[in-house]
Scaffold this active site. Structure first.
Site, short mmCIF file in Angstrom:
data_model
loop_
_atom_site.label_atom_id
_atom_site.label_comp_id
_atom_site.label_asym_id
_atom_site.label_seq_id
_atom_site.Cartn_x
_atom_site.Cartn_y
_atom_site.Cartn_z
N TRP A 98 -1.40 -12.55 -3.19
CA TRP A 98 -1.24 -11.77 -4.43
C TRP A 98 -0.22 -12.50 -5.30
O TRP A 98 0.84 -12.91 -4.82
CB TRP A 98 -0.75 -10.36 -4.06
CG TRP A 98 -0.50 -9.45 -5.22
CD1 TRP A 98 -1.32 -9.25 -6.29
CD2 TRP A 98 0.65 -8.62 -5.43
NE1 TRP A 98 -0.75 -8.32 -7.14
CE2 TRP A 98 0.45 -7.93 -6.65
CE3 TRP A 98 1.82 -8.38 -4.70
CZ2 TRP A 98 1.38 -7.02 -7.15
CZ3 TRP A 98 2.74 -7.48 -5.19
CH2 TRP A 98 2.52 -6.81 -6.42
N ASP A 121 2.51 -6.49 4.42
CA ASP A 121 2.28 -5.83 3.13
C ASP A 121 1.01 -5.01 3.28
O ASP A 121 -0.08 -5.57 3.44
CB ASP A 121 2.12 -6.88 2.02
CG ASP A 121 1.88 -6.23 0.66
OD1 ASP A 121 1.89 -4.99 0.58
OD2 ASP A 121 1.71 -6.98 -0.33
N LYS A 150 -3.17 2.71 -4.41
CA LYS A 150 -4.62 2.60 -4.33
C LYS A 150 -5.22 3.73 -3.50
O LYS A 150 -6.19 4.35 -3.92
CB LYS A 150 -5.01 1.26 -3.69
CG LYS A 150 -4.11 0.10 -4.05
CD LYS A 150 -4.43 -0.52 -5.37
CE LYS A 150 -3.35 -1.52 -5.73
NZ LYS A 150 -3.70 -2.41 -6.79
N1 PLP Z 1 0.66 -5.95 -2.44
C1 PLP Z 1 -0.57 -6.34 -2.76
C2 PLP Z 1 -1.28 -7.29 -1.87
C3 PLP Z 1 -1.19 -5.85 -3.90
O1 PLP Z 1 -2.43 -6.23 -4.20
C4 PLP Z 1 -0.48 -4.95 -4.73
C5 PLP Z 1 -1.08 -4.47 -5.98
O2 PLP Z 1 -2.04 -4.93 -6.50
C6 PLP Z 1 0.81 -4.57 -4.33
C7 PLP Z 1 1.34 -5.10 -3.20
C8 PLP Z 1 1.68 -3.64 -5.08
O3 PLP Z 1 1.15 -2.68 -5.84
P1 PLP Z 1 1.97 -1.43 -6.35
O4 PLP Z 1 3.34 -1.90 -6.71
O5 PLP Z 1 1.20 -0.95 -7.52
O6 PLP Z 1 1.99 -0.47 -5.21
#
Ligand code: PLP
Length: 423
Positions: A151, A232, A268
């Site tokens: 990411w 993660d 999500k």
């Molecule tokens: N980690 C991964 C792999 C992600 O794809 C995302 C969001 O796209 C996140 C963490 C963090 O998302 P958020 O801060 O919206 O919870």
């Protein structure tokens, strides 16, 4: 003094600019994902499709608020709650339930009271707290290995946290699959006790996860090399539609005796994107060590944002703490995952059977979670945006959740033309 002021020439806007403290600040590049959304917004064509952003869309391409979330929100507001500050580590019942969701109710460190957990500003905030905590307290070399690719925000999060960021192989371009041999070789070659970031499920951006057997091998290498696993988990439930299946890697590592760090997001799986609901946790040796770690988590968090937001944590907790709502939520997570899986099947069938698009598209079906790494090149993505009003990131990643029965034909025929070079 007065007369002096009257005599001085007015300062022009050009002069103001020259005086600005920020006149030497260089313009940064736009965010690659949010930039796609901007271009999409500016496009007026009714056929336009945004497959850039990783947010679930329903069958009509609209943002989706889960029924369980609506009910949970009603429960929260009907109790007329106050708007007082939360403690530094957040809503205690929510964090307890979030840990239970990830680690499983019978997890040994959980039942022993040895998991230090704090609420976070969604998954991003959880990663950042983890990065800052490790930068300050990890007793070994502060090097973190990320999968290549990962990411896009991982590198800046950990670099800005003060860790040295390195990569391990993950994606095999030839097979559009997992480069498992490369992954193992790179982890075996990493300095002992390095930190390794693992996507717990639904790897972003590739949509490729290790199998359970491969996870077991990774766990053995992590043990052999005394690496520190940082999971993660931004998509629990989205990969297979099952909360517990998607937690396999985390639970297996913990059962194998690894100490882990874990970032969780409820963006999500509960569709709580803008509410910013997440949790960061560390497994510790015992309740006494947990208490010390807790105290240091507070010291990391307090100067960052003092304490986390209230509303989203109350909603998430109302679901996690209520058996009926929890059941309803699990069904909804599964239906979101199933809709994505059905789009994978459909896209594969149109490209392979109907259009006979050159190339091998099996990966569209075998990849997991919200994203698919299509194998489309930056040139393809550019022509798709310019000529077909189809937007995705330059690496060819698409959010499957942006496809539906109303737009999949337009998408597939546009991809077909782009690949055949006649768009
Ligand atoms: N980690 C991964 C792999 C992600 O794809 C995302 C969001 O796209 C996140 C963490 C963090 O998302 P958020 O801060 O919206 O919870």
């Amino acid at each position: 003094m007065l007369s002096l002021a009257r005599r001085s020439t007015p300062v022009t806007s050009t002069a103001y600019r020259a005086l600005s403290a920020w006149s030497a600040v260089p313009a940064g590049p736009p965010d690659p994902i949010l930039g796609v959304s901007e271009a999409f917004k500016a496009d007026k064509d009714p056929r336009k499709i945004n497959l850039g952003v990783g947010a679930y869309r329903d069958e009509h391409g609209k943002p989706y608020i889960l029924t369980s979330v609506k009910k949970a929100e009603e429960l929260v507001t009907s109790s007329n709650p106050d708007k007082e500050y939360l403690p530094i580590t957040g809503h205690a019942e929510f964090t307890k339930n979030a840990a239970k969701l990830a680690y499983g109710a019978d997890s040994i460190p959980l039942t022993q009271g040895a998991i230090a957990v704090t609420q976070s500003i969604s998954g991003t905030g959880a990663l950042r707290i983890g990065g800052a905590f490790l930068a300050r307290h990890y007793p070994n070399a502060k090097i973190i290995y990320l999968p290549t690719p990962s990411w896009g925000n991982h590198t800046p999060i950990f670099r800005d946290s003060g860790l040295e960021v390195r990569g391990y192989r993950y994606f095999n371009k030839e097979t559009v699959g997992l480069d498992f041999e490369g992954l193992k070789a790179d982890l075996l070659a990493a300095p002992e006790q390095s930190i390794v970031l693992l996507h717990a499920c639904a790897h972003n951006p590739t949509g490729i996860d290790p199998t359970d057997e491969q996870w077991k091998e990774i766990s053995n290498i992590v043990k052999e090399k005394k690496l520190f696993p940082f999971f993660d988990m931004a998509y629990q439930g989205f990969a297979t539609g099952s909360i517990s299946n998607d937690a396999f890697a985390v639970r297996h590592f913990v059962a194998e005796g690894h100490q882990v760090a874990l970032a969780q997001s409820f963006a999500k799986n509960m569709g709580l994107y803008g509410e910013r609901v997440g949790a960061f946790s560390l497994t510790t040796a015992d309740p006494e060590e947990k208490a010390r770690v807790d105290s240091q988590l507070k010291i990391v968090i307090r100067p960052m944002y003092s304490n986390p937001p209230l509303h989203g944590a109350r909603i998430a907790n109302a679901i996690l703490a209520n058996e009926a709502l929890y059941g309803e939520w699990e069904t909804e997570v599964k239906s979101m995952a199933d809709r994505i899986i059905s789009m994978r099947e459909k896209l594969y069938n149109i490209l392979t059977h109907d259009l006979k698009t050159p190339g091998e598209w099996g990966h569209i079906k075998s990849q997991i979670g919200m994203f698919s790494f299509t194998g489309l090149t930056p040139a393809h993505t550019q022509v798709l945006a310019e000529k077909a009003h189809v937007y995705m990131t330059r690496d060819g990643r698409i959010s499957m959740a942006g496809l539906n029965s109303g737009n999949i034909e337009h998408f597939a025929t546009s991809v077909d033309s782009a690949v055949k070079g006649n768009l």
